[in-house]
Write a protein that holds these residues in place. Structure first.
Motif, PDB file in Angstrom:
ATOM      1  N   LYS A  80       7.914  13.780  -0.694  1.00 60.94           N
ATOM      2  CA  LYS A  80       7.234  12.483  -0.733  1.00 60.94           C
ATOM      3  C   LYS A  80       5.768  12.655  -0.374  1.00 60.94           C
ATOM      4  N   CYS A  81       4.879  12.155  -1.206  1.00 61.22           N
ATOM      5  CA  CYS A  81       3.443  12.248  -0.957  1.00 61.22           C
ATOM      6  C   CYS A  81       2.811  10.858  -1.041  1.00 61.22           C
ATOM      7  N   PHE A  82       2.129  10.488   0.010  1.00 60.50           N
ATOM      8  CA  PHE A  82       1.447   9.190   0.094  1.00 60.50           C
ATOM      9  C   PHE A  82      -0.031   9.408  -0.214  1.00 60.50           C
ATOM     10  N   ILE A  83      -0.499   8.860  -1.338  1.00 64.71           N
ATOM     11  CA  ILE A  83      -1.906   8.969  -1.727  1.00 64.71           C
ATOM     12  C   ILE A  83      -2.680   7.916  -0.939  1.00 64.71           C
ATOM     13  N   CYS A  84      -3.305   8.325   0.158  1.00 71.30           N
ATOM     14  CA  CYS A  84      -3.931   7.361   1.073  1.00 71.30           C
ATOM     15  C   CYS A  84      -5.167   6.696   0.478  1.00 71.30           C
ATOM     16  N   GLY A  85      -5.885   7.408  -0.406  1.00 70.38           N
ATOM     17  CA  GLY A  85      -7.079   6.845  -1.012  1.00 70.38           C
ATOM     18  C   GLY A  85      -8.202   7.862  -1.108  1.00 70.38           C
ATOM     19  N   LYS A 131       0.807  -1.223   0.000  1.00 69.62           N
ATOM     20  CA  LYS A 131       0.000   0.000   0.000  1.00 69.62           C
ATOM     21  C   LYS A 131       0.838   1.269   0.000  1.00 69.62           C
ATOM     22  N   LEU A 132       1.763   1.389   0.953  1.00 73.06           N
ATOM     23  CA  LEU A 132       2.523   2.634   1.088  1.00 73.06           C
ATOM     24  C   LEU A 132       3.390   2.931  -0.130  1.00 73.06           C
ATOM     25  N   LEU A 133       4.282   2.007  -0.461  1.00 71.85           N
ATOM     26  CA  LEU A 133       5.243   2.286  -1.535  1.00 71.85           C
ATOM     27  C   LEU A 133       4.601   2.453  -2.911  1.00 71.85           C
ATOM     28  N   PRO A 134       3.658   1.587  -3.319  1.00 68.66           N
ATOM     29  CA  PRO A 134       3.059   1.774  -4.652  1.00 68.66           C
ATOM     30  C   PRO A 134       2.223   3.054  -4.774  1.00 68.66           C
ATOM     31  N   ASN A 135       1.779   3.589  -3.644  1.00 66.49           N
ATOM     32  CA  ASN A 135       0.927   4.777  -3.674  1.00 66.49           C
ATOM     33  C   ASN A 135       1.664   6.035  -3.221  1.00 66.49           C
ATOM     34  N   THR A 136       2.987   5.972  -3.269  1.00 69.47           N
ATOM     35  CA  THR A 136       3.806   7.135  -2.944  1.00 69.47           C
ATOM     36  C   THR A 136       4.303   7.793  -4.221  1.00 69.47           C
ATOM     37  N   VAL A 137       4.203   9.122  -4.252  1.00 66.52           N
ATOM     38  CA  VAL A 137       4.652   9.914  -5.402  1.00 66.52           C
ATOM     39  C   VAL A 137       5.805  10.809  -4.958  1.00 66.52           C
ATOM     40  N   LEU A 138       6.852  10.888  -5.772  1.00 67.68           N
ATOM     41  CA  LEU A 138       7.974  11.779  -5.502  1.00 67.68           C
ATOM     42  C   LEU A 138       7.873  13.000  -6.401  1.00 67.68           C
ATOM     43  N   LEU A 139       7.919  14.177  -5.791  1.00 64.99           N
ATOM     44  CA  LEU A 139       7.857  15.434  -6.539  1.00 64.99           C
ATOM     45  C   LEU A 139       9.183  16.172  -6.399  1.00 64.99           C
TER      46      LEU A 139
END
Length: 330
Positions: free
Chosen positions: A274-279, A85-93
């Motif tokens: 780092k941004c975690f797209i929680c849902g 969940k965490l790593l696949p839904n993390t975006v780096l800007l």
């Protein structure tokens, strides 16, 4: 593999971080992920806050036992949460990305307009008594508040080839419930939290969907921007010329500042946010929480709105495809 954690620690992020067995747990999780050849983009402090959030709300059903005073956490489930969940839904800007540059310009302009009365936003802050906020604090709030929108756009475009249009307009006349994704069929709210340990997703009344994003924002994001686009080095050079060579105190200050930013060279963009797209959640499936209600790890609700526990958010690939299809974005 289980670890027992005192529930008193869940109330205090600072104490949670300092506890030895928590530090050992974080190190163990990080090492296992690295052995799987997966890149951990979060440092130990960030990972600790994220794990605190998981333990607080029992995301991924990581808690196998609750004694009232302690919780027993399944390490394998926690590892699965990080990996699946965490790593696949993390975006780096990165600071030099087009939309992040747009965000800096947007944040600066809307802050100027707030001080000139050109928007409905206020420069005062609610609390025990209203106090006027500084230009810099509002600028950082604007930057951070819209950061999640940029992250969601990148996530949906990169992972699902979606077409996402963000709302960059600043106007007194815009609708109160204008969607954060302009080309969506329904009204979408994207909320950003700079607190990684939070457990609640939010959306204002009037929106059809709420998307929640946690971002690990640098301590001084605007200063970091100026350092990497060469503005800060120009300021230091200017100051160096103005201050006499025999002023040892201020020459020392200038050198100390240069030493602090020496790892960030002018024009070299190293900072990654780092941004975690929680849902996301559909507001039609929930009732707004009334003002004054007290929620765990949040406190008193200051304004009636939708507030949903993070474990109830939709976040899988299948969920996001349905969201995009329902909103005409793919």
């Amino acid at each position: 593999m289980h670890v027992t954690i005192s529930k008193r620690l869940l109330e205090s992020p600072s104490n949670f971080k300092k506890t030895k067995y928590v530090q050992e747990l974080v190190s163990e999780i990080r090492e296992k992920i690295e052995k799987d050849d997966q890149k951990i983009v979060y440092n130990d402090e960030e990972l600790t806050e994220l794990i605190l959030s998981v333990c607080r709300c029992n995301d991924f059903d990581v808690i196998v036992k609750d004694t009232g005073k302690h919780i027993v956490v399944d390490k394998n489930r926690l590892l699965e949460w990080v990996r699946d969940k965490l790593l696949p839904n993390t975006v780096l800007l990165k600071i030099d990305e087009e939309d992040l540059v747009r965000l800096f310009i947007f944040s600066t302009e809307i802050t100027y307009r707030m001080f000139l009365g050109g928007t409905r936003a206020t420069v005062t802050q609610k609390g025990f008594r209203e106090r006027r906020r500084t230009f810099e604090s509002i600028l950082v709030d604007q930057f951070t508040g819209k950061l999640g929108e940029v992250a969601v756009k990148k996530f949906l475009e990169n992972c699902f080839s979606a077409n996402i249009e963000l709302d960059w307009e600043i106007s007194e006349d815009i609708s109160k419930y204008r969607s954060d994704i302009l080309n969506a069929k329904k009204i979408i709210s994207i909320k950003t939290s700079p607190t990684l340990a939070g457990v609640w997703a939010e959306a204002d009344i009037g929106f059809d969907y709420g998307i929640f994003v946690k971002c690990s924002v640098p301590l001084h994001p605007i200063l970091q921007f100026f350092i990497e686009v060469c503005g800060f080095s120009s300021l230091l050079d200017f100051a160096d010329k103005k201050i006499p060579p025999d002023d040892e105190i201020f020459k020392g200050y200038l050198q100390a500042i240069r030493n602090r930013v020496k790892d960030y060279k002018c024009g070299e963009f190293k900072t990654e946010i780092k941004c975690f797209i929680c849902g996301y959640f559909e507001t039609s499936k929930y009732k707004p929480i009334k003002e004054g209600v007290v929620l765990p790890y949040l406190g008193k609700v200051r304004e009636e709105r939708y507030i949903v526990p993070i474990p109830e958010l939709k976040w899988t690939e299948k969920d996001w495809k349905k969201f995009l299809e329902d909103n005409g974005l793919i």
